[in-house]
Each structure stands twice: as C-alpha cells, then as structure tokens.
Motif scaffolding. Structure first.
Motif, short mmCIF file in Angstrom:
data_model
loop_
_atom_site.label_atom_id
_atom_site.label_comp_id
_atom_site.label_asym_id
_atom_site.label_seq_id
_atom_site.Cartn_x
_atom_site.Cartn_y
_atom_site.Cartn_z
N PRO A 1 -7.65 -8.78 -83.15
CA PRO A 1 -6.52 -8.87 -84.09
C PRO A 1 -6.01 -7.52 -84.59
CG PRO A 1 -8.18 -10.52 -84.61
CD PRO A 1 -8.78 -9.63 -83.57
N ASP A 2 -6.88 -6.52 -84.69
CA ASP A 2 -6.44 -5.21 -85.19
C ASP A 2 -5.51 -4.49 -84.22
OD1 ASP A 2 -7.62 -5.31 -87.67
OD2 ASP A 2 -9.46 -4.31 -87.05
N LEU A 3 -5.36 -4.98 -83.00
CA LEU A 3 -4.42 -4.40 -82.04
C LEU A 3 -3.00 -4.95 -82.19
CD1 LEU A 3 -6.57 -4.23 -78.79
CD2 LEU A 3 -5.56 -2.28 -79.99
N SER A 4 -2.79 -5.85 -83.14
CA SER A 4 -1.46 -6.43 -83.36
C SER A 4 -0.46 -5.35 -83.75
CB SER A 4 -1.50 -7.47 -84.48
OG SER A 4 -2.34 -8.55 -84.12
N GLU A 5 0.81 -5.63 -83.46
CA GLU A 5 1.87 -4.71 -83.85
C GLU A 5 2.01 -4.68 -85.37
OE1 GLU A 5 3.39 -2.09 -83.69
OE2 GLU A 5 4.94 -2.34 -82.14
N TRP A 6 2.65 -3.63 -85.86
CA TRP A 6 2.99 -3.49 -87.28
C TRP A 6 3.63 -4.80 -87.76
CZ3 TRP A 6 3.99 2.02 -89.06
CH2 TRP A 6 4.22 2.09 -90.44
N ASP A 7 3.24 -5.29 -88.91
CA ASP A 7 3.86 -6.48 -89.50
C ASP A 7 5.14 -6.02 -90.19
OD1 ASP A 7 4.71 -8.64 -90.99
OD2 ASP A 7 2.74 -9.12 -91.80
N ALA B 1 -10.27 -0.59 -72.31
CA ALA B 1 -8.84 -0.85 -72.20
C ALA B 1 -8.35 -1.56 -73.46
CB ALA B 1 -8.54 -1.72 -70.98
N LEU B 2 -7.23 -1.10 -73.98
CA LEU B 2 -6.58 -1.73 -75.13
C LEU B 2 -5.17 -2.12 -74.73
CD1 LEU B 2 -7.47 0.80 -78.01
CD2 LEU B 2 -8.82 -1.17 -77.22
N PHE B 3 -4.84 -3.38 -74.80
CA PHE B 3 -3.48 -3.86 -74.53
C PHE B 3 -2.83 -4.13 -75.88
CE2 PHE B 3 -5.58 -4.45 -70.54
CZ PHE B 3 -4.59 -4.27 -69.58
N SER B 4 -1.84 -3.31 -76.22
CA SER B 4 -1.28 -3.37 -77.57
C SER B 4 0.23 -3.17 -77.56
CB SER B 4 -2.00 -2.33 -78.45
OG SER B 4 -1.68 -2.49 -79.81
N HIS B 5 0.75 -2.47 -78.56
CA HIS B 5 2.18 -2.41 -78.83
C HIS B 5 2.64 -0.98 -79.08
CE1 HIS B 5 2.00 -6.80 -79.35
NE2 HIS B 5 0.83 -6.55 -79.90
N MET C 1 -17.22 8.11 -74.11
CA MET C 1 -16.33 6.96 -74.26
C MET C 1 -14.89 7.42 -74.13
SD MET C 1 -14.23 5.19 -76.61
CE MET C 1 -14.72 5.41 -78.30
N LYS C 2 -14.10 6.61 -73.44
CA LYS C 2 -12.68 6.90 -73.28
C LYS C 2 -11.90 5.62 -73.54
CE LYS C 2 -11.63 9.71 -70.06
NZ LYS C 2 -11.35 10.40 -68.77
N VAL C 3 -10.71 5.77 -74.10
CA VAL C 3 -9.86 4.62 -74.41
C VAL C 3 -8.59 4.69 -73.58
CG1 VAL C 3 -8.49 3.47 -76.19
CG2 VAL C 3 -10.74 4.41 -76.76
N CYS C 4 -8.30 3.62 -72.85
CA CYS C 4 -7.05 3.50 -72.10
C CYS C 4 -6.14 2.56 -72.88
CB CYS C 4 -7.34 2.96 -70.70
SG CYS C 4 -5.84 2.71 -69.72
N LEU C 5 -5.10 3.12 -73.45
CA LEU C 5 -4.15 2.35 -74.27
C LEU C 5 -2.96 1.95 -73.40
CD1 LEU C 5 -3.02 1.38 -77.03
CD2 LEU C 5 -2.11 3.70 -77.32
N VAL C 6 -2.70 0.64 -73.33
CA VAL C 6 -1.61 0.12 -72.51
C VAL C 6 -0.62 -0.61 -73.42
CG1 VAL C 6 -1.00 -1.35 -70.54
CG2 VAL C 6 -3.25 -0.22 -70.62
N ARG C 7 0.63 -0.19 -73.38
CA ARG C 7 1.65 -0.94 -74.11
C ARG C 7 2.12 -2.10 -73.24
NH1 ARG C 7 7.90 0.29 -76.10
NH2 ARG C 7 8.04 -1.65 -77.28
N HIS C 8 2.43 -3.21 -73.87
CA HIS C 8 2.89 -4.39 -73.13
C HIS C 8 4.20 -4.11 -72.39
CE1 HIS C 8 6.19 -5.19 -75.92
NE2 HIS C 8 5.34 -4.96 -76.92
N GLY C 9 4.51 -4.98 -71.43
CA GLY C 9 5.74 -4.87 -70.68
C GLY C 9 6.97 -5.25 -71.50
N GLU C 10 8.11 -5.12 -70.87
CA GLU C 10 9.39 -5.35 -71.55
C GLU C 10 9.54 -6.79 -72.05
OE1 GLU C 10 13.44 -4.09 -69.71
OE2 GLU C 10 13.22 -6.26 -69.35
#
Length: 199
Positions: free
Chosen positions: A75-81, A135-139, A1-10
């Motif tokens: 929901p657990d991929l949300s940015e720090w509150d 793929a994880l699209f996060s922050h 298993m491999k995880v591709c972590l993608v931060r959102h755009g500007e």
C-alpha cells in the motif's frame, strides 16, 4: 541491496496530465504495450522481491511485464492522494489558485507533503531490511518522492525527478561508502533506447 523502480504504463489520464491518485484506471492499449516491453529489460535482473502498488495500473504493468505471480501488494507504493484535486490538471488548479505547488502545498482533502514524505520513509525502512534486487511497481509523483527521500533530500526536491510512463530507475548504495544511498539510473524508457539507436 538495490531497488528497481518501475513507473506504470500509460493511462488515459497520464496522457492528458490529470492527477491520478485513487482513481483505478486501466492502462491504455499503448500502456499495455509499454508494460510488455519492460519484460526483456527486467527479467534478467533476478528480483528477490517484487512489490506493487494496489492501483490497477501498477498491478497491470507488473503482470504484463511478467511478474504478477511473484508480486506482493504494498500500500505504501500508492500514488499521492490528490483529494479534491483528483482528476484535475495542475494548470487548471493554478488558474483558480495562483502559485499552487503540490510539492509545497499538498492537496486539500488528500495528502500533505509531510504525509507523503513519511510514507516514503516508512517504505525505505522496510526496504532496508531486505536483500538482493527489489522491484517496485509504482507511480510518477510518488516515485519522485521516493527518490528524493532515498538520497536524503527534502520531499520538495522531488520536483526535479520526473518519471515517464513505463520507465525504469535504479536506487542503490555507493560501492565505496556502503551507508551512502545513490541513484544509479533515472527515468530510462524504451523510447530513450530507441532514440539512442537512431543517432
């Protein structure tokens, strides 16, 4: 298993360094271009699962990169509150509270480091039941927390894993030690590729 972590755009706030947790900002036009530019990098990876933060900027990045129809909200991929510090810059907070450090102190009215670390660990436990490339699209800040916890470091070490907008990182396992998690790639962005070609 491999995880591709993608931060959102500007977004307008990422551009100015304002803490953006629950505020549901869209991408800027440049951020939209960054998200579209991810498609050639990500499409050949053949994701078995695509998970996205519920925040608009992450979902929009996922959609513009070509994975909206295949994605599932996590929901657990949300940015720090950031609580009371939502929309503020670290430098301004430190002018009022000298020495404040989110990695150590957290945010009043928001999440503590213990809260965010527990959330990352819960997500890692779920990812560990999956197979293939995910793929994880996060922050930015949560992505740094996830990387630290992925390799067994304390959340505080997340400060050493900054993420650019629309960057790609790969989390995996050592081929010779299958129980040992690794960071295979960190913070690769399109601008990095352009700089390499120009050298």
């Amino acid at each position: 298993m491999k995880v591709c972590l993608v931060r959102h755009g500007e977004t307008a706030w990422s551009l100015t360094g304002r803490h953006t947790g629950s505020t549901d900002l869209p991408l800027t036009p440049h951020g939209e271009d960054e998200a579209r530019a991810l498609a050639p990098r990500l499409c050949p990876m053949g994701f078995t699962h695509v998970l996205a933060s519920p925040r608009r900027r992450a979902r929009q990045t996922c959609e513009l990169a070509g994975f909206g129809a295949a994605s599932e909200i996590e929901p657990d991929l949300s940015e720090w509150d950031y609580g009371d510090y939502e929309g503020r810059r670290s430098v301004d907070i430190r002018n009022e509270i000298p020495g404040w450090d989110i990695w150590r102190d957290g945010c009043p009215g928001g999440e503590s480091p213990v809260d965010v670390s527990a959330r990352a660990d819960r997500l890692i436990a779920r990812l560990s039941t999956m197979h293939g490339t995910i793929a994880l699209f996060s922050h930015g800040q949560f992505g740094a927390v996830l990387a630290a916890r992925w390799i067994g470091l304390a959340l505080l070490k997340g400060r050493h894993f900054p993420l650019h907008t629309a960057s790609v990182s790969l989390l995996g396992y050592d081929a010779h030690l299958p129980d040992q998690r690794t960071i295979e790639l960190w913070n690769e962005s399109r601008s990095d590729s352009i700089r390499v070609r120009e050298r």
